[in-house]
Design a protein around this motif. Structure first.
Motif, PDB file in Angstrom:
ATOM      1  N   CYS A  84       0.833  -1.197   0.000  1.00 13.57           N
ATOM      2  CA  CYS A  84       0.000   0.000   0.000  1.00 13.57           C
ATOM      3  C   CYS A  84       0.873   1.254   0.000  1.00 13.57           C
ATOM      4  O   CYS A  84       2.076   1.190   0.252  1.00 13.57           O
ATOM      5  CB  CYS A  84      -0.911   0.024   1.229  1.00 13.57           C
ATOM      6  SG  CYS A  84      -2.028  -1.382   1.369  1.00 13.57           S
ATOM      7  N   THR A  85       0.248   2.368  -0.260  1.00 14.05           N
ATOM      8  CA  THR A  85       0.896   3.671  -0.139  1.00 14.05           C
ATOM      9  C   THR A  85       0.250   4.436   1.009  1.00 14.05           C
ATOM     10  O   THR A  85      -0.940   4.244   1.317  1.00 14.05           O
ATOM     11  CB  THR A  85       0.747   4.490  -1.428  1.00 14.05           C
ATOM     12  OG1 THR A  85      -0.654   4.645  -1.730  1.00 14.05           O
ATOM     13  CG2 THR A  85       1.435   3.794  -2.596  1.00 14.05           C
ATOM     14  N   VAL A  86       1.033   5.291   1.667  1.00 11.10           N
ATOM     15  CA  VAL A  86       0.508   6.073   2.789  1.00 11.10           C
ATOM     16  C   VAL A  86      -0.454   7.120   2.247  1.00 11.10           C
ATOM     17  O   VAL A  86      -0.122   7.898   1.341  1.00 11.10           O
ATOM     18  CB  VAL A  86       1.648   6.728   3.582  1.00 11.10           C
ATOM     19  CG1 VAL A  86       1.088   7.591   4.705  1.00 11.10           C
ATOM     20  CG2 VAL A  86       2.579   5.670   4.149  1.00 11.10           C
ATOM     21  N   ASP A  87      -1.663   7.151   2.820  1.00 13.55           N
ATOM     22  CA  ASP A  87      -2.716   8.041   2.328  1.00 13.55           C
ATOM     23  C   ASP A  87      -3.032   9.161   3.315  1.00 13.55           C
ATOM     24  O   ASP A  87      -3.924   9.955   3.081  1.00 13.55           O
ATOM     25  CB  ASP A  87      -3.978   7.212   2.046  1.00 13.55           C
ATOM     26  CG  ASP A  87      -5.045   8.009   1.335  1.00 13.55           C
ATOM     27  OD1 ASP A  87      -4.746   8.603   0.289  1.00 13.55           O
ATOM     28  OD2 ASP A  87      -6.186   8.049   1.848  1.00 13.55           O
ATOM     29  N   ARG A 144      -3.436   5.951   7.520  1.00 14.91           N
ATOM     30  CA  ARG A 144      -4.241   5.369   6.450  1.00 14.91           C
ATOM     31  C   ARG A 144      -3.340   4.899   5.314  1.00 14.91           C
ATOM     32  O   ARG A 144      -2.427   5.614   4.880  1.00 14.91           O
ATOM     33  CB  ARG A 144      -5.253   6.378   5.923  1.00 14.91           C
ATOM     34  CG  ARG A 144      -6.245   6.857   6.980  1.00 14.91           C
ATOM     35  CD  ARG A 144      -7.307   7.769   6.373  1.00 14.91           C
ATOM     36  NE  ARG A 144      -6.718   8.930   5.718  1.00 14.91           N
ATOM     37  CZ  ARG A 144      -6.373  10.035   6.359  1.00 14.91           C
ATOM     38  NH1 ARG A 144      -6.550  10.127   7.667  1.00 14.91           N
ATOM     39  NH2 ARG A 144      -5.853  11.051   5.702  1.00 14.91           N
ATOM     40  N   PHE A 145      -3.615   3.696   4.829  1.00 16.09           N
ATOM     41  CA  PHE A 145      -2.868   3.110   3.720  1.00 16.09           C
ATOM     42  C   PHE A 145      -3.844   2.748   2.607  1.00 16.09           C
ATOM     43  O   PHE A 145      -4.843   2.061   2.850  1.00 16.09           O
ATOM     44  CB  PHE A 145      -2.119   1.852   4.170  1.00 16.09           C
ATOM     45  CG  PHE A 145      -0.949   2.123   5.075  1.00 16.09           C
ATOM     46  CD1 PHE A 145       0.345   2.174   4.564  1.00 16.09           C
ATOM     47  CD2 PHE A 145      -1.133   2.324   6.440  1.00 16.09           C
ATOM     48  CE1 PHE A 145       1.426   2.418   5.394  1.00 16.09           C
ATOM     49  CE2 PHE A 145      -0.066   2.568   7.269  1.00 16.09           C
ATOM     50  CZ  PHE A 145       1.223   2.620   6.748  1.00 16.09           C
ATOM     51  N   ALA A 146      -3.539   3.226   1.399  1.00 15.70           N
ATOM     52  CA  ALA A 146      -4.365   2.897   0.237  1.00 15.70           C
ATOM     53  C   ALA A 146      -3.675   1.813  -0.574  1.00 15.70           C
ATOM     54  O   ALA A 146      -2.453   1.878  -0.803  1.00 15.70           O
ATOM     55  CB  ALA A 146      -4.577   4.142  -0.629  1.00 15.70           C
ATOM     56  N   PRO A 147      -4.401   0.792  -1.025  1.00 10.59           N
ATOM     57  CA  PRO A 147      -3.791  -0.279  -1.820  1.00 10.59           C
ATOM     58  C   PRO A 147      -3.133   0.267  -3.088  1.00 10.59           C
ATOM     59  O   PRO A 147      -3.700   1.122  -3.777  1.00 10.59           O
ATOM     60  CB  PRO A 147      -4.976  -1.189  -2.160  1.00 10.59           C
ATOM     61  CG  PRO A 147      -5.977  -0.922  -1.084  1.00 10.59           C
ATOM     62  CD  PRO A 147      -5.822   0.527  -0.736  1.00 10.59           C
ATOM     63  N   LEU A 160       0.469  -3.522  -7.011  1.00 13.54           N
ATOM     64  CA  LEU A 160       0.848  -4.641  -6.131  1.00 13.54           C
ATOM     65  C   LEU A 160      -0.352  -5.341  -5.529  1.00 13.54           C
ATOM     66  O   LEU A 160      -0.233  -6.474  -5.067  1.00 13.54           O
ATOM     67  CB  LEU A 160       1.749  -4.142  -5.003  1.00 13.54           C
ATOM     68  CG  LEU A 160       3.041  -3.422  -5.420  1.00 13.54           C
ATOM     69  CD1 LEU A 160       3.760  -2.873  -4.193  1.00 13.54           C
ATOM     70  CD2 LEU A 160       3.947  -4.366  -6.183  1.00 13.54           C
ATOM     71  N   TRP A 161      -1.524  -4.700  -5.519  1.00 12.44           N
ATOM     72  CA  TRP A 161      -2.679  -5.262  -4.838  1.00 12.44           C
ATOM     73  C   TRP A 161      -3.425  -6.202  -5.795  1.00 12.44           C
ATOM     74  O   TRP A 161      -3.616  -5.886  -6.963  1.00 12.44           O
ATOM     75  CB  TRP A 161      -3.611  -4.150  -4.398  1.00 12.44           C
ATOM     76  CG  TRP A 161      -4.563  -4.558  -3.314  1.00 12.44           C
ATOM     77  CD1 TRP A 161      -5.854  -4.913  -3.477  1.00 12.44           C
ATOM     78  CD2 TRP A 161      -4.281  -4.652  -1.924  1.00 12.44           C
ATOM     79  NE1 TRP A 161      -6.418  -5.240  -2.274  1.00 12.44           N
ATOM     80  CE2 TRP A 161      -5.475  -5.092  -1.284  1.00 12.44           C
ATOM     81  CE3 TRP A 161      -3.146  -4.440  -1.148  1.00 12.44           C
ATOM     82  CZ2 TRP A 161      -5.555  -5.299   0.076  1.00 12.44           C
ATOM     83  CZ3 TRP A 161      -3.236  -4.642   0.201  1.00 12.44           C
ATOM     84  CH2 TRP A 161      -4.417  -5.064   0.828  1.00 12.44           C
TER      85      TRP A 161
END
Length: 389
Positions: free
Chosen positions: A362-365, A377-380, A384-385
């Motif tokens: 995920c990336t930091v959101d 918060r982490f967004a996929p 990679l998801w």
């Protein structure tokens, strides 16, 4: 084995309360070891029995130990010179004799960590009471095993040993000697030793007992320690308010200090389980004085600190990582993503933690500090998801 880490600001009486905690547990039938890294024998003065580099039996079921950092430093450096003899001879370096070695700054803390490991592995005790240095140094000490293991893995990755058969060839091609096998063996041994200490600190039966005098200075010390303890995932079982003055006293000059301690105790009770220890009017000396302090015993440790990840993909399209940080200030928080790690800074405290497996994709959101909890918060990451068909 249960472990109680006694921590507090300098001058708070934490060594005396560590001794009192150990005496109380031993008299209750618990096999207890009390450890201290103090250069002067403050622990022995409180117990009424001198302590030193060898464990000494103070009373039935009570042992005290104050490791000698100088002796351990000499032994470690002598062993290192023996193993690195070929490299030292190549450089033309002269050996250091054990008699000329003096411990470097930090040797006391390292000796305490080693004693902590040895005590845990001995299985000779049911309770370990550790008299730690003042709070800032204590938090740095407890962070040391995890940080040193990370440094070792970065500097000497274990997978590099797979190329051991090629080292002689690479050495001839490069014209310089390659790292010898003993270096990796030493790093592996250190990693195991540090892992054992780290396991004791992180164990569910390990708690921190904060000691402070109720007043403005003590309140500041407890408040500043809270985010550092939380960032390390350490649990506080009780806050011991030491040297509490009597509420009813004919001495009018005590009215001001008593009012200050009352205000501090009210503040602490809102966040902690607080136990008070009365001022005896003298420095406690010997088992009878330590028993008279009536310190809390070795109670149940409670549930471990958790950093859960909640799934909000259906509602908000994110995963949320919850990190409890009581006492943290929003303006003093900082987050940096470094590959599969997250660097969390809360004031003067910092920790590098590996991301849970699901969050690595995920990336930091974004992040927010709410009610003493950091919520990241982490967004996929679509690359990679797994994609739903």
């Amino acid at each position: 084995m249960r472990t109680i880490l006694i921590m507090g600001p300098g001058g708070s009486g934490r060594t005396t309360l560590a001794a009192a905690t150990a005496v109380t547990a031993a008299r209750a039938g618990t096999r207890t070891l009390v450890l201290s890294a103090d250069r002067t024998d403050t622990l022995g003065a409180a117990l009424g029995t001198g302590t030193g580099p060898e464990p000494v039996d103070v009373a039935p079921r009570l042992t005290a130990w104050r490791p000698d950092p100088a002796q351990e430093f000499r032994e470690d450096l002598t062993a290192l010179q023996d193993r690195a003899s070929s490299a030292l001879d190549l450089l033309g370096a002269s050996r250091l004799d054990p008699e000329e070695l003096t411990p470097l700054p930090g040797a006391e803390e390292l000796a305490l960590l080693r004693a902590l490991r040895d005590a845990a592995l001995s299985e000779s005790y049911d309770l370990l009471v550790v008299d730690l240095p003042p709070t800032p140094q204590a938090l740095a000490l407890l962070a040391l095993p995890e940080e040193l293991r990370r440094y070792l893995r970065r500097l000497l990755p274990p997978e590099r040993q797979a190329a051991r058969a090629l080292r002689p060839v690479l050495g001839r091609l490069a014209g310089v000697p390659m790292p010898a096998e003993w270096l990796y063996e030493t790093a592996g041994r250190w990693d195991l030793e540090l892992a054992a200490v780290e396991a004791v600190v992180a164990d569910r039966d390990t708690v921190v007992r904060l000691v402070a005098e109720p007043g403005p200075a003590g309140a500041d010390a407890v408040r500043s320690a809270a985010p550092g303890l939380a960032l390390r995932g350490l649990r506080t079982d009780v806050v011991v308010a030491n040297r509490v003055l009597p509420e009813a006293s004919p001495d009018t000059w005590l009215a001001g200090p008593v009012a200050q301690q009352r205000k501090t105790l009210e503040e602490w009770r809102e966040a902690y389980d607080v136990r008070t220890v009365a001022h005896l009017g003298r420095d406690p000396r010997g088992a009878d004085d330590l028993t008279a302090l009536a310190v809390p015993g070795a109670e149940h440790a409670g549930s471990p600190v958790e950093w859960p990840v909640t799934d909000r993909l259906g509602e908000d399209g994110v995963l949320v990582w919850h990190i409890p940080l009581p006492g943290a200030i929003r303006e003093e928080l900082d987050l940096v993503r470094r590959g599969d790690e997250l660097v969390v800074t809360a004031g003067r405290f910092r920790r590098i933690v590996p991301l849970p497996s699901a969050l690595r994709r995920c990336t930091v959101d974004g992040a927010a500090l709410r009610e003493g909890e950091l919520r990241i918060r982490f967004a996929p990451d679509p690359k990679l998801w797994p994609q739903a068909r």
